[in-house]
Motif scaffolding. Structure first.
Motif, short mmCIF file in Angstrom:
data_model
loop_
_atom_site.label_atom_id
_atom_site.label_comp_id
_atom_site.label_asym_id
_atom_site.label_seq_id
_atom_site.Cartn_x
_atom_site.Cartn_y
_atom_site.Cartn_z
N LYS A 32 4.48 14.83 -10.94
CA LYS A 32 4.87 14.94 -12.34
C LYS A 32 3.79 15.62 -13.17
CE LYS A 32 8.07 11.02 -12.62
NZ LYS A 32 8.34 9.69 -13.24
N ILE A 33 2.55 15.23 -12.93
CA ILE A 33 1.44 15.84 -13.67
C ILE A 33 1.36 17.34 -13.37
CG2 ILE A 33 -1.08 15.92 -13.86
CD1 ILE A 33 -1.08 12.89 -13.41
N GLY A 34 1.61 17.69 -12.10
CA GLY A 34 1.61 19.11 -11.74
C GLY A 34 2.69 19.89 -12.46
N ARG A 35 3.86 19.27 -12.64
CA ARG A 35 4.94 19.94 -13.37
C ARG A 35 4.62 20.07 -14.85
NH1 ARG A 35 9.94 16.55 -10.63
NH2 ARG A 35 9.80 17.48 -8.53
N TRP A 36 3.98 19.03 -15.40
CA TRP A 36 3.65 19.07 -16.83
C TRP A 36 2.64 20.17 -17.14
CZ3 TRP A 36 2.80 13.07 -16.96
CH2 TRP A 36 4.06 12.45 -16.91
N LYS A 37 1.75 20.46 -16.18
CA LYS A 37 0.71 21.45 -16.41
C LYS A 37 1.23 22.88 -16.31
CE LYS A 37 -3.25 18.63 -15.01
NZ LYS A 37 -4.37 18.49 -14.05
N ARG A 38 2.43 23.04 -15.77
CA ARG A 38 2.97 24.40 -15.61
C ARG A 38 3.39 24.98 -16.96
NH1 ARG A 38 6.87 23.46 -10.30
NH2 ARG A 38 5.18 23.01 -8.83
N LYS A 80 0.83 -1.20 0.00
CA LYS A 80 0.00 0.00 0.00
C LYS A 80 0.86 1.25 0.00
CE LYS A 80 -3.69 2.24 2.63
NZ LYS A 80 -4.56 2.15 3.84
N HIS A 81 1.94 1.24 0.79
CA HIS A 81 2.84 2.39 0.83
C HIS A 81 3.53 2.61 -0.51
CE1 HIS A 81 3.31 2.32 5.51
NE2 HIS A 81 2.13 2.76 5.11
N ARG A 82 3.92 1.52 -1.17
CA ARG A 82 4.54 1.65 -2.49
C ARG A 82 3.57 2.26 -3.49
NH1 ARG A 82 6.72 -3.50 -1.20
NH2 ARG A 82 5.09 -4.50 -2.45
N ALA A 83 2.31 1.81 -3.42
CA ALA A 83 1.30 2.35 -4.33
C ALA A 83 1.05 3.83 -4.07
CB ALA A 83 0.00 1.56 -4.19
N ASN A 84 0.99 4.21 -2.79
CA ASN A 84 0.79 5.62 -2.44
C ASN A 84 1.97 6.48 -2.88
OD1 ASN A 84 -1.73 5.29 -1.29
ND2 ASN A 84 -0.94 4.98 0.78
N LYS A 85 3.18 5.94 -2.72
CA LYS A 85 4.37 6.68 -3.14
C LYS A 85 4.38 6.88 -4.65
CE LYS A 85 9.41 6.65 -2.73
NZ LYS A 85 10.59 5.89 -2.21
N LYS A 86 4.01 5.83 -5.38
CA LYS A 86 3.96 5.92 -6.83
C LYS A 86 2.90 6.93 -7.27
CE LYS A 86 3.41 3.04 -10.96
NZ LYS A 86 3.15 1.65 -11.46
N ARG A 87 1.74 6.90 -6.59
CA ARG A 87 0.67 7.84 -6.92
C ARG A 87 1.09 9.28 -6.64
NH1 ARG A 87 -2.84 5.99 -3.63
NH2 ARG A 87 -3.53 4.29 -4.98
N LYS A 88 1.82 9.47 -5.54
CA LYS A 88 2.28 10.81 -5.19
C LYS A 88 3.28 11.34 -6.21
CE LYS A 88 4.15 13.47 -1.31
NZ LYS A 88 4.63 13.40 0.09
N ILE A 89 4.19 10.46 -6.66
CA ILE A 89 5.18 10.86 -7.67
C ILE A 89 4.48 11.25 -8.97
CG2 ILE A 89 7.06 10.02 -9.11
CD1 ILE A 89 7.97 8.33 -6.71
N MET A 90 3.48 10.46 -9.36
CA MET A 90 2.75 10.76 -10.59
C MET A 90 1.99 12.08 -10.46
SD MET A 90 3.42 8.61 -12.88
CE MET A 90 2.16 9.15 -14.02
N THR A 91 1.44 12.34 -9.28
CA THR A 91 0.73 13.61 -9.06
C THR A 91 1.67 14.79 -9.20
OG1 THR A 91 -0.81 12.51 -7.54
CG2 THR A 91 -0.69 14.90 -7.43
#
Length: 265
Positions: free
Chosen positions: A259-265, A246-257
């Protein structure tokens, strides 16, 4: 419109929110309808000075009893029927409610509790819908208690407790998953709205009680985990593996979030 029908509509909307992730247009529609049904259900039930649920249940027609049964089942497929059976039995309201309190408030309180759980269990869009609903219904449910000092068992603060639990978990980082900054800001905004509607003193009392209850629950869970590590080490090892995944999944989701935030800038 009768309370039975309003409660069934509200439960149907919660079920739709839980099973069918909505788009923006549907989210707005669900929000408005949930606010309407919740506020009007509260207003209709509030007109009743006291509800003896076993007597109230016996006076309902079969069709209305069926609506109540379906509504409780939609809100909680595992325990909904049992909750209704207990509520309509001679035993009275559930243990969390005092028997000398007006029992009609339990219906709205139960609805708010299930909405809060949906917000924490589902995706961001559902969380936003529930939080917007909480912001819009709080003036109707809590406004009359602004200038009144209430004990925690009173109906108004029972409502506020159910409203504030999911908001507290999001604001304080106990949601159990990664929550985006805009949603945290929304939760803080709704908390401020609830505080303004019920008064600072009542708000602080309920907020502190939630903090105390959740801490006691966490401490109890930690104690049970330590006990399980000794009594059943195999089960404890499997539990740790699930938590790690579960922690690995949350960490992966946080990293993707991020990255998406950087792409939208």
């Amino acid at each position: 419109m009768r309370p039975t029908r309003l409660f069934h509509i509200a439960a149907s909307l919660c079920y739709q929110l839980k099973t069918q992730p909505p788009d923006d247009a549907v989210s707005t529609l669900i929000t408005h309808n949930l606010v309407f049904t919740s506020c009007h259900l509260h207003s209709l039930l509030r007109q009743l000075e006291y509800v003896d649920f076993p007597k109230f249940w016996s006076q309902l027609e079969d069709k209305e009893q069926g609506c109540f049964l379906k509504a409780f089942h939609m809100l909680d497929s595992r325990k909904g029927r049992g909750t209704l059976a207990y509520l309509t039995s001679d035993l009275g309201v559930p243990h969390s409610e005092q028997k000398n309190k007006p029992q009609q408030y339990f219906i709205v309180s139960h609805l708010l509790k299930r909405m809060g759980r949906i917000s924490l269990a589902m995706e961001t869009i559902q969380m936003k819908v529930v939080f917007h609903c909480f912001k819009l219904i709080s003036p109707t449910l809590l406004g009359e208690y602004k200038n009144t000092t209430l004990v925690l068992e009173d109906s108004g603060q029972n409502y506020s407790y159910q409203l504030l639990v999911p908001l507290y978990k999001v604001c304080e980082g106990y949601a159990g998953r990664v929550v985006s900054v805009p949603v945290i800001q929304l939760a803080q905004e709704v908390c401020e709205s609830i505080r303004d509607n019920m008064g600072m003193q009542n708000f602080v009392q309920v907020y502190n009680q939630i903090q105390k209850d959740l801490k006691a629950k966490r401490d109890r869970r930690k104690h049970e985990e330590k006990l399980m590590a000794v009594v059943n080490p195999v089960r404890n090892a499997k539990r740790k593996l699930r938590i790690a995944a579960k922690h690995r999944a949350n960490k992966k989701r946080k990293i993707m979030t991020l990255k998406i935030g950087r792409w939208k800038r």
